[in-house]
Design an enzyme around this catalytic site. Sequence first.
Site, PDB file in Angstrom:
ATOM      1  N   LYS A 180      61.232  34.867  28.391  1.00  0.00           N
ATOM      2  CA  LYS A 180      60.181  35.828  28.724  1.00  0.00           C
ATOM      3  C   LYS A 180      58.994  35.047  29.292  1.00  0.00           C
ATOM      4  CE  LYS A 180      56.537  37.490  27.250  1.00  0.00           C
ATOM      5  NZ  LYS A 180      55.773  37.643  28.501  1.00  0.00           N
ATOM      6  N   GLU A 255      54.611  24.980  21.047  1.00  0.00           N
ATOM      7  CA  GLU A 255      53.810  24.038  21.838  1.00  0.00           C
ATOM      8  C   GLU A 255      52.487  24.727  22.115  1.00  0.00           C
ATOM      9  OE1 GLU A 255      54.506  20.986  22.731  1.00  0.00           O
ATOM     10  OE2 GLU A 255      56.572  20.963  22.048  1.00  0.00           O
ATOM     11  N   CYS A 289      47.357  21.885  29.077  1.00  0.00           N
ATOM     12  CA  CYS A 289      47.204  21.784  27.616  1.00  0.00           C
ATOM     13  C   CYS A 289      46.755  20.395  27.203  1.00  0.00           C
ATOM     14  CB  CYS A 289      48.498  22.147  26.919  1.00  0.00           C
ATOM     15  SG  CYS A 289      49.902  21.222  27.551  1.00  0.00           S
ATOM     16  N   GLU A 390      39.279  24.864  23.018  1.00  0.00           N
ATOM     17  CA  GLU A 390      39.948  24.680  24.299  1.00  0.00           C
ATOM     18  C   GLU A 390      39.334  25.647  25.315  1.00  0.00           C
ATOM     19  OE1 GLU A 390      44.020  26.057  24.392  1.00  0.00           O
ATOM     20  OE2 GLU A 390      44.651  24.201  25.323  1.00  0.00           O
TER      21      GLU A 390
HETATM   22  P1  NAD Z   1      49.291  33.018  25.534  1.00  0.00           P
HETATM   23  O1  NAD Z   1      49.482  32.599  24.127  1.00  0.00           O
HETATM   24  O2  NAD Z   1      48.300  34.075  25.826  1.00  0.00           O
HETATM   25  O3  NAD Z   1      50.656  33.546  26.164  1.00  0.00           O
HETATM   26  C1  NAD Z   1      51.818  32.758  26.224  1.00  0.00           C
HETATM   27  C2  NAD Z   1      53.025  33.661  26.233  1.00  0.00           C
HETATM   28  O4  NAD Z   1      53.077  34.374  25.011  1.00  0.00           O
HETATM   29  C3  NAD Z   1      53.059  34.693  27.352  1.00  0.00           C
HETATM   30  O5  NAD Z   1      54.364  34.812  27.852  1.00  0.00           O
HETATM   31  C4  NAD Z   1      52.664  35.974  26.624  1.00  0.00           C
HETATM   32  O6  NAD Z   1      53.164  37.135  27.229  1.00  0.00           O
HETATM   33  C5  NAD Z   1      53.301  35.759  25.270  1.00  0.00           C
HETATM   34  N1  NAD Z   1      52.737  36.549  24.172  1.00  0.00           N
HETATM   35  C6  NAD Z   1      51.499  37.079  24.062  1.00  0.00           C
HETATM   36  N2  NAD Z   1      51.371  37.750  22.885  1.00  0.00           N
HETATM   37  C7  NAD Z   1      52.551  37.626  22.240  1.00  0.00           C
HETATM   38  C8  NAD Z   1      53.036  38.077  20.973  1.00  0.00           C
HETATM   39  N3  NAD Z   1      52.282  38.794  20.143  1.00  0.00           N
HETATM   40  N4  NAD Z   1      54.290  37.748  20.617  1.00  0.00           N
HETATM   41  C9  NAD Z   1      55.068  37.005  21.431  1.00  0.00           C
HETATM   42  N5  NAD Z   1      54.671  36.562  22.647  1.00  0.00           N
HETATM   43  C10 NAD Z   1      53.425  36.857  23.047  1.00  0.00           C
HETATM   44  O7  NAD Z   1      48.978  31.680  26.330  1.00  0.00           O
HETATM   45  P2  NAD Z   1      48.591  31.524  27.854  1.00  0.00           P
HETATM   46  O8  NAD Z   1      47.201  32.014  28.022  1.00  0.00           O
HETATM   47  O9  NAD Z   1      49.663  32.101  28.714  1.00  0.00           O
HETATM   48  O10 NAD Z   1      48.660  29.932  28.010  1.00  0.00           O
HETATM   49  C11 NAD Z   1      47.605  29.102  27.733  1.00  0.00           C
HETATM   50  C12 NAD Z   1      47.809  28.372  26.428  1.00  0.00           C
HETATM   51  O11 NAD Z   1      49.054  27.675  26.459  1.00  0.00           O
HETATM   52  C13 NAD Z   1      46.776  27.323  26.178  1.00  0.00           C
HETATM   53  O12 NAD Z   1      46.325  27.397  24.841  1.00  0.00           O
HETATM   54  C14 NAD Z   1      47.527  26.022  26.413  1.00  0.00           C
HETATM   55  O13 NAD Z   1      46.994  24.912  25.755  1.00  0.00           O
HETATM   56  C15 NAD Z   1      48.881  26.359  25.937  1.00  0.00           C
HETATM   57  N6  NAD Z   1      49.881  25.431  26.512  1.00  0.00           N
HETATM   58  C16 NAD Z   1      50.420  24.464  25.712  1.00  0.00           C
HETATM   59  C17 NAD Z   1      51.325  23.548  26.239  1.00  0.00           C
HETATM   60  C18 NAD Z   1      51.931  22.465  25.387  1.00  0.00           C
HETATM   61  O14 NAD Z   1      52.849  21.783  25.848  1.00  0.00           O
HETATM   62  N7  NAD Z   1      51.480  22.245  24.163  1.00  0.00           N
HETATM   63  C19 NAD Z   1      51.682  23.637  27.582  1.00  0.00           C
HETATM   64  C20 NAD Z   1      51.112  24.636  28.376  1.00  0.00           C
HETATM   65  C21 NAD Z   1      50.207  25.538  27.820  1.00  0.00           C
END
Ligand code: NAD
Length: 496
Positions: A180, A255, A289, A390
Amino acid sequence: MVTIDEIEAKMYVDGDWICAKTGEKRDIINPFNQKVIGQVEEAGLEDVQIAVEAARQAFDKGKWPHLPAAERGRKLFCLAQLLQEERERFAQIETLNTGKTLMESLADMEDIANVFRYFAGLADKSGGEAIASPIEHSSSMVVREPVGVCAQITPWNYPLLQAAWKIAPALAAGCTVILKPSELTPLTSLELAKLAERAGIPRGVFNVLTGPGHSVGAALSESDDIDLVSFTGGGATGRKIMKAAAGNFKKIALELGGKNPNIVFADADFDTAVDYALNAVFFHAGQVCSAGARLLLENEIHDRFVEELKRRIPKIRLGDGFDDTVQMGPLISREHLDKVEHYVNIAEKEGASLVLGGKRPESPELKDGFFFEPTLFIDCQETMRVVQEETFGPILTVERFVDEEDAVRKANNTIYGLAGAVWTTDADRAQRVSHALRMGTVWINDFHPYFAQAPWGGYKQSGIGRELGHSGLDEYTELKHVFQNHAPKPMNWFGV
Ligand code: NAD
């Protein structure tokens, strides 16, 4: 240049391209100009059920988990080759959808093909173990088996790259997958499904559902028919997924975010450290990230270093990712732009000094995009929210430190533990500091390198588990102990 009509818009489930049962669609926007670049299906709970059932059947009754691992590897090599051939097209779609420069998207595509190649090669090298059994006339072995049906939920900053880190090891291990992608950036994930089909990945083994996180993502995380959920994204979402996963104690791999310190000692190569400090934080407009958003400078070099940053930051060229003179694209969405901008108010209220940026650019060519100027704050303290939280945008905060102990204490004073860097020409100090930092990755005299061969993941609130490397494959396996008695005889323990 790729055209909108060529981009896949339906979802890929059980080997078919399907529309959502909801009948709804979502516009996909180019953050550079807010133009609609495509429309994708908006899945609902019924679609989740269909996809879970397909992936479950493919795992429980299909051939994929039982194929010789080398054969799964061959299909993944084929997929890597197709990705290599289609890299230009995929990179163009990624730039259209994320606003990042085409050069960055092309580099992502190299990494994506490499990740598939790496796990394709590793597929048949993940052997078990023969144990010296302590029981006579017996043998004991440990084997690795695929974990089962995996839900994989990915973010928008590296749409296909983050997906590749999950899909490649899961398929190599013999699992089946429901991906997803972020609702903002699903296009390359859908395109990948086309290539998976061409590479001969069987029906139901790889599925892509597009839809909202709060419904589709949540339902996948809750489902009793899913054995593992792997998530990359923010901590707040990670917490919800962890709770949802508790229903059937499915395995989780998280992650999450980071607020990563970049520590520069006075003996470091000054020009290189300045150059990398810029790259550490402003790459992909800070939407990384592992961005080096926290710069810690030893007192002696603080003023000179800041002067050099002041000279170079205004030269960063913002604009269209397809213009090869552009160095930084827009942020992903208006909502995210608002969040980043809000941190400027927070920082100023807490006493940080704004030196550069801190606002949306005024240039007319950028007015339709979600741009934010590269921003520099000095006089920052480790307790400030702009230092601790962040921002995920192009905001660099500068703190001072007096000595090694002070630097390590400040760097570790965070809820996160994803990555950090130390710059020094003192080899012993480099080692001491790298050991002292509570982070999943430490770079010495560098920033950002990662590759498929080495594990990636966070300490503390930056996550659970590791992607990439051998451990990235292990995440998708269960360990089974198989014991055989070679001379079974009655024990006569009960009822004799
Ligand atoms: P997000 O948590 O808003 O969304 C990530 C994913 O989760 C999306 O596909 C979203 O649709 C889904 N999602 C949202 N609510 C959900 C729920 N209740 N249940 C299941 N899935 C749900 O994150 P974002 O804004 O898309 O990404 C940014 C974040 O990702 C930052 O905090 C960044 O640091 C982190 N990130 C971490 C890494 C790593 O390797 N550690 C890499 C890239 C990004």
